[in-house]
Design an enzyme around this catalytic site. Sequence first.
Site, PDB file in Angstrom:
ATOM      1  CE  LYS A 211      -6.147  10.677  -3.526  1.00  0.00           C
ATOM      2  NZ  LYS A 211      -6.464   9.810  -2.357  1.00  0.00           N
TER       3      LYS A 211
ATOM      4  CD  GLU B 241      -2.948   2.435  -3.143  1.00  0.00           C
ATOM      5  OE1 GLU B 241      -3.928   3.195  -3.203  1.00  0.00           O
ATOM      6  OE2 GLU B 241      -1.929   2.723  -2.457  1.00  0.00           O
TER       7      GLU B 241
ATOM      8  CG  HIS C  78      -1.819   1.147   1.342  1.00  0.00           C
ATOM      9  ND1 HIS C  78      -1.728   2.092   2.331  1.00  0.00           N
ATOM     10  CD2 HIS C  78      -2.854   1.530   0.545  1.00  0.00           C
ATOM     11  CE1 HIS C  78      -2.672   2.994   2.164  1.00  0.00           C
ATOM     12  NE2 HIS C  78      -3.367   2.688   1.091  1.00  0.00           N
ATOM     13  NE  ARG C  79      -1.684   5.897   1.253  1.00  0.00           N
ATOM     14  CZ  ARG C  79      -2.190   6.698   2.188  1.00  0.00           C
ATOM     15  NH1 ARG C  79      -1.382   7.492   2.861  1.00  0.00           N
ATOM     16  NH2 ARG C  79      -3.476   6.718   2.456  1.00  0.00           N
TER      17      ARG C  79
ATOM     18  CG  ASP D 111       0.586   1.029   5.390  1.00  0.00           C
ATOM     19  OD1 ASP D 111       0.162   1.196   4.234  1.00  0.00           O
ATOM     20  OD2 ASP D 111       0.084   1.569   6.394  1.00  0.00           O
TER      21      ASP D 111
ATOM     22  CG  HIS E 203      -3.057   9.527   0.004  1.00  0.00           C
ATOM     23  ND1 HIS E 203      -3.685  10.333   0.934  1.00  0.00           N
ATOM     24  CD2 HIS E 203      -3.911   8.494  -0.218  1.00  0.00           C
ATOM     25  CE1 HIS E 203      -4.842   9.803   1.277  1.00  0.00           C
ATOM     26  NE2 HIS E 203      -5.008   8.688   0.599  1.00  0.00           N
TER      27      HIS E 203
HETATM   28  O1  G3P Z   1      -6.761   1.726  -2.790  1.00  0.00           O
HETATM   29  C1  G3P Z   1      -6.775   1.321  -1.456  1.00  0.00           C
HETATM   30  C2  G3P Z   1      -6.514   2.484  -0.530  1.00  0.00           C
HETATM   31  O2  G3P Z   1      -5.325   3.107  -0.922  1.00  0.00           O
HETATM   32  C3  G3P Z   1      -7.640   3.483  -0.514  1.00  0.00           C
HETATM   33  O3  G3P Z   1      -7.489   4.463   0.437  1.00  0.00           O
HETATM   34  O4  G3P Z   1      -6.895   6.726   1.177  1.00  0.00           O
HETATM   35  O5  G3P Z   1      -5.192   4.917   1.257  1.00  0.00           O
HETATM   36  O6  G3P Z   1      -5.904   5.889  -0.919  1.00  0.00           O
HETATM   37  P1  G3P Z   1      -6.324   5.548   0.483  1.00  0.00           P
HETATM   38 MG    MG Z   2      -4.724   4.702  -2.269  1.00  0.00          MG
END
Ligand code: G3P
Ligand code: MG
Length: 300
Positions: free
Chosen positions: A158, A82, A55-56, A282, A97
């Site tokens: 976004k 992601e 995640h990120r 993460d 983000h």
């Molecule tokens: O795409 C999954 C997750 O990243 C969505 O929430 O706010 O972390 O972008 P956010």
């Molecule tokens: Mg995201």
Amino acid sequence: MNLRELLNIGKLNIHVFLVVFMWICSPTIHAQEQMMDLPVSLYSDNRDGFVIIGHRGASAYHPENTMSAFRAAYEMGAEMIELDVTLSKDGIPVVIHDETLDRTTTGQGSVSDHTLEELKTLDAGSWFSAEHAGEPIPTLEEVLEFAKGKISVNIEIKTEAVTDEAWRGIEQKAWELVKKYEMEDYILFSSFDYRAIAHLKKINVDIAAALLYEKQQSGNRTPSELVEGYNADAFNCSYRQFSKRWAKEASEAGFPVFVYTVNSERLMRKMIKRGASGIFSDKPDVLKKIVENLWKSNES
Ligand code: G3P
Ligand code: MG
């Protein structure tokens, strides 16, 4: 009945007990039953039907949405990264983000008020640690160039960059880059703004796209009604939203659910057992270990 026969019956009972016990305890057995085709290819597909998503990037250890976070996720064995993508003032897809620069960079104000040249002068690493000082904001193109041949990518579009127009916007710009790097099979798009999913499908119906569950736009519609309505390939939601009811619905309708953002081992096991097809974490290294151990216990 002699002692030997008695012992053999005992052994048989123990075996039956062990099989039943493992079936109850092993989340992967349940997950396997619900295993379904993924809408995206993986470079390192171990055919377990489950996707480990950084995640990120590996954002627990590196500044989110930077090349070092993406590289680390890949090195830790994530099967997908992601990232969040928006547009610079001059219309270049950039990876960050927040709508504003304040939290994760040395800049201030809206990302969309800055040209790429301006954004590239900012430091997106020192907020995280001194060790990461000087890390730049990457462009989507830079990430795709890195990911090609290594790791699949979930491109989250976004909301602030989405308009009512399907063409020439962020969706088409991102798709053109995916095509440039010939990564069509390795990309899953997603967005909280359902217009982006509709636009992507208009641009090319074969683009793999997931709805990121958003309550207001969903109204009373269930996940399967939403997936069907938008012709989506997957459904992404928070672990808090992924109820047993939704899991059953997804499994019956046959679409994968990717769940965000799970960093605790207990929750990872719970979500896998519930039938998630992938988890955003993460800490992709922790998730990988959990998944591998579940497989090992499943095989033995
Ligand atoms: O795409 C999954 C997750 O990243 C969505 O929430 O706010 O972390 O972008 P956010
Ligand atoms: Mg995201």
